[in-house]
Design an enzyme around this catalytic site. Structure first.
Site, short mmCIF file in Angstrom:
data_model
loop_
_atom_site.label_atom_id
_atom_site.label_comp_id
_atom_site.label_asym_id
_atom_site.label_seq_id
_atom_site.Cartn_x
_atom_site.Cartn_y
_atom_site.Cartn_z
N HIS A 1 -15.98 13.18 13.88
CA HIS A 1 -15.05 13.46 14.97
C HIS A 1 -15.32 12.51 16.13
O HIS A 1 -16.49 12.27 16.45
CB HIS A 1 -15.24 14.91 15.45
CG HIS A 1 -14.41 15.22 16.65
ND1 HIS A 1 -13.06 15.45 16.57
CD2 HIS A 1 -14.75 15.31 17.96
CE1 HIS A 1 -12.59 15.68 17.78
NE2 HIS A 1 -13.59 15.62 18.65
N ALA B 1 15.55 -1.74 1.20
CA ALA B 1 14.61 -0.99 2.05
C ALA B 1 13.39 -0.60 1.24
O ALA B 1 12.91 0.53 1.28
CB ALA B 1 15.29 0.26 2.62
P1 AMP Z 1 11.55 -2.95 -4.08
O1 AMP Z 1 11.86 -2.98 -5.55
O2 AMP Z 1 10.64 -1.85 -3.64
O3 AMP Z 1 11.13 -4.30 -3.57
O4 AMP Z 1 12.93 -2.63 -3.35
C1 AMP Z 1 14.11 -3.37 -3.54
C2 AMP Z 1 15.26 -2.54 -3.03
O5 AMP Z 1 16.46 -3.33 -3.00
C3 AMP Z 1 15.58 -1.31 -3.88
O6 AMP Z 1 15.46 -0.17 -3.08
C4 AMP Z 1 17.02 -1.55 -4.35
O7 AMP Z 1 17.77 -0.35 -4.38
C5 AMP Z 1 17.58 -2.49 -3.28
N1 AMP Z 1 18.73 -3.30 -3.76
C6 AMP Z 1 18.85 -3.99 -4.91
N2 AMP Z 1 20.05 -4.62 -5.00
C7 AMP Z 1 20.74 -4.31 -3.85
C8 AMP Z 1 22.05 -4.64 -3.33
N3 AMP Z 1 22.91 -5.43 -3.99
N4 AMP Z 1 22.40 -4.14 -2.11
C9 AMP Z 1 21.53 -3.36 -1.41
N5 AMP Z 1 20.31 -3.01 -1.86
C10 AMP Z 1 19.90 -3.47 -3.06
#
Ligand code: AMP
Ligand code: FAD
Length: 478
Positions: free
Chosen positions: A450, A188
């Site tokens: 505005h 997320a």
């Molecule tokens: P970003 O680095 O902002 O692109 O976000 C990547 C997200 O993926 C991070 O919030 C991680 O916590 C999440 N993430 C990484 N590995 C896993 C996994 N195995 N399962 C669920 N979420 C994950």
């Protein structure tokens, strides 16, 4: 004997192509090496951002948002649009056309500015030599300075190996030719939420699996909570504390295994997008004698002015520390070109804005309230909801809020965090305020047009002292 340059830039993404153009503008004899090959086998400039990142994702976000507006907002405004349908292939063709226009434009900019475009893979042999190889041929060019701007690639994780058409990374998710019925997104983060939004708007049932318990921890938690609520209302099922541990392909479906606080679970999707972050890309980039050091996470090690461990060799953008953002890469490119040309230059890493292009957009710069407090700063903040904004009502965009975070002692703006329509445009005010060392009072004393969405920023700045006009006042003015 191959040409000799004042500067060779490796990589023509938003870091590299901007560095090369600026260097040439400053009178340096500059070349830029690029190895990206498009589907027609031609070398293309623009890197991740233009080819498979910022631009194509925004083309799809805009189209899918208009699709939602036409279905849900038009009627209320008196517009009868009839049955609204989406032709995914046409949406994709428009996206591809925009990408082609932009990437082609860089070749024109190189020509106009006198940058030599070198096609092939660049390798740093020493502080003064770059080898460029293409189709088995190798040419070594001499350079007084080198800028590495080789960017990043998506991270893949062992539980969900990429599988053609079923388990894809962000690049694959920009290429679907029809809307999947059940779509899984791992992560997320910014990219996961944007791509999840696109397909959710087009009709997919989207489930986002996020390992962390917190949602958007880098965003002020009041703004993050509001965002989570709004995305949930749109139909995104965001499961926090859900760590993906494995997957199976069965009958052309993806069965994902994950663990949350209740134990091990399974969920089945038609397609899965893996958006778990990006890693620096240095494959084949550094010769044995290059001497350029990497840090423990594989980023090229640089100082505050992007100097690597080898004098005369610089590195910028996603391949070095800091947020993986196109505008950060470009600003570093300009700084380094200025330095190579003999000028003094530096960057303010505290004032780099971030935007998530969901609807509404989420945008922030500087510290959030939680970070400022954790840093031991006595904090004051002011918030204003778009529900109280006349322009937001006229726009049918009353969701969200703007928040200004300040140092209670000095009133200096420490951060601005917004969720709302056009937040990505509004955040420039926070960036400028921080660049100029402004106080909340400076913003409060500024005359805003505005009716605009930006008036919410004005009101949030006024609210720092409890004096917002269009909100129940909490304090008497002295
Ligand atoms: P970003 O680095 O902002 O692109 O976000 C990547 C997200 O993926 C991070 O919030 C991680 O916590 C999440 N993430 C990484 N590995 C896993 C996994 N195995 N399962 C669920 N979420 C994950
Ligand atoms: P890149 O853009 O990755 O460019 C590096 C270039 O170097 C590539 O063209 C590559 O082919 C070339 N290269 C690598 N090695 C060599 C070599 N040895 N020889 C020759 N060439 C080489 N950022 C934002 O700011 N806003 C957004 O809205 C946004 N949306 C995104 C959406 C998605 C789906 C993705 C994936 C990313 C998004 N990003 C966004 C991030 C943004 O794309 C990157 O931060 C940015 O592209 C980094 O620029 P860069 O120049 O460092 O690297």
């Amino acid at each position: 004997m191959a040409d000799k340059f004042d500067l060779i830039v490796i990589g023509a993404g938003p870091g590299g192509y901007v560095a090369a153009i600026r260097a040439a503008q400053l009178g340096l004899k500059t070349a830029c090496v690029e190895k990206w090959i498009d589907k027609e086998g031609k070398t293309v400039h623009g890197g991740t951002c233009l080819n498979v990142g910022c631009i194509p994702s925004k083309a799809l976000l805009e189209a899918s948002h208009k699709f939602i507006e036409a279905q849900h907002d038009f009627d209320d405004m008196g517009i009868q649009a009839g049955d609204v349908t989406m032709d995914v292939k046409k949406m994709m063709a428009r996206k591809d056309k925009i990408v082609k226009n932009l990437t082609g434009g860089i070749a024109g900019l190189f020509k106009a500015n006198g940058v030599t475009a070198l096609e092939g893979a660049g390798k740093v042999l020493s502080s003064k030599q770059v080898e460029v190889s293409k189709d088995g041929e190798k040419v070594v060019y001499e350079a007084d300075n080198i800028v590495i701007a080789s960017g990043s690639v998506p991270v893949d994780i062992p539980p969900t190996p990429l599988t053609e058409g079923l388990i894809v990374d962000s690049t694959g998710a920009l290429e679907f030719d029809e809307t999947p019925k059940r779509l899984g997104v791992i992560g997320a983060g910014v990219i996961g939420l944007e791509l999840g939004s696109v397909w959710n708007r087009l009709g997919s049932e989207v489930t986002v699996l996020e390992a962390m318990d917190s949602f958007l921890p880098m965003v002020d938690q009041a703004v993050a909570k509001e965002t989570q609520k709004l995305l949930k209302k749109q139909g995104l099922d965001i499961k926090l504390g859900a760590r993906v541990t494995g997957s199976d392909i069965k009958d052309n479906e993806v069965v994902v295994k994950y663990a949350d606080s209740e134990g091990d679970k399974e969920i089945t999707f038609d397609k899965l997008i893996v958006c778990v972050g990006r890693r620096p890309y240095t494959q084949g980039l550094l010769g044995d004698d290059a001497g350029v050091k990497l840090d423990e996470r594989g980023f090229i090690f640089v100082d505050d002015q992007c100097r690597t461990s080898v004098p005369g060799v610089y590195a910028i953008g996603d391949v070095v520390r800091g947020p993986m953002l196109a505008h950060k890469a470009s600003e570093e490119g300009i700084m380094v070109a200025d330095i190579v040309a003999g000028h003094k230059a530096e960057m303010n890493y505290d004032a780099i804005p971030s935007v998530i292009y969901t609807f509404p957009e989420v945008a922030w710069v500087g510290m959030n309230e939680q970070e400022a407090k954790a840093a031991g700063i006595e904090v004051k903040s002011g918030s204003f909801p778009f529900a109280a904004s006349g322009r937001a009502m006229a726009n049918n965009a009353t969701e969200g809020m703007a928040k200004v975070i300040t140092d209670a002692e000095t009133d200096r703006v420490l951060g601005m965090h917004i969720v709302g329509q056009h937040a990505g445009e509004m955040i420039a005010q926070g960036v400028i305020a921080m660049e100029f060392g402004s106080s909340a009072e400076d913003l409060a004393l500024t005359c805003y047009a505005h009716p605009t969405m930006s008036e919410a920023v004005h009101e949030a700045a006024l609210a720092v002292d409890g004096h917002a006009i269009h909100m129940a006042n909490r304090k008497k003015r002295k």
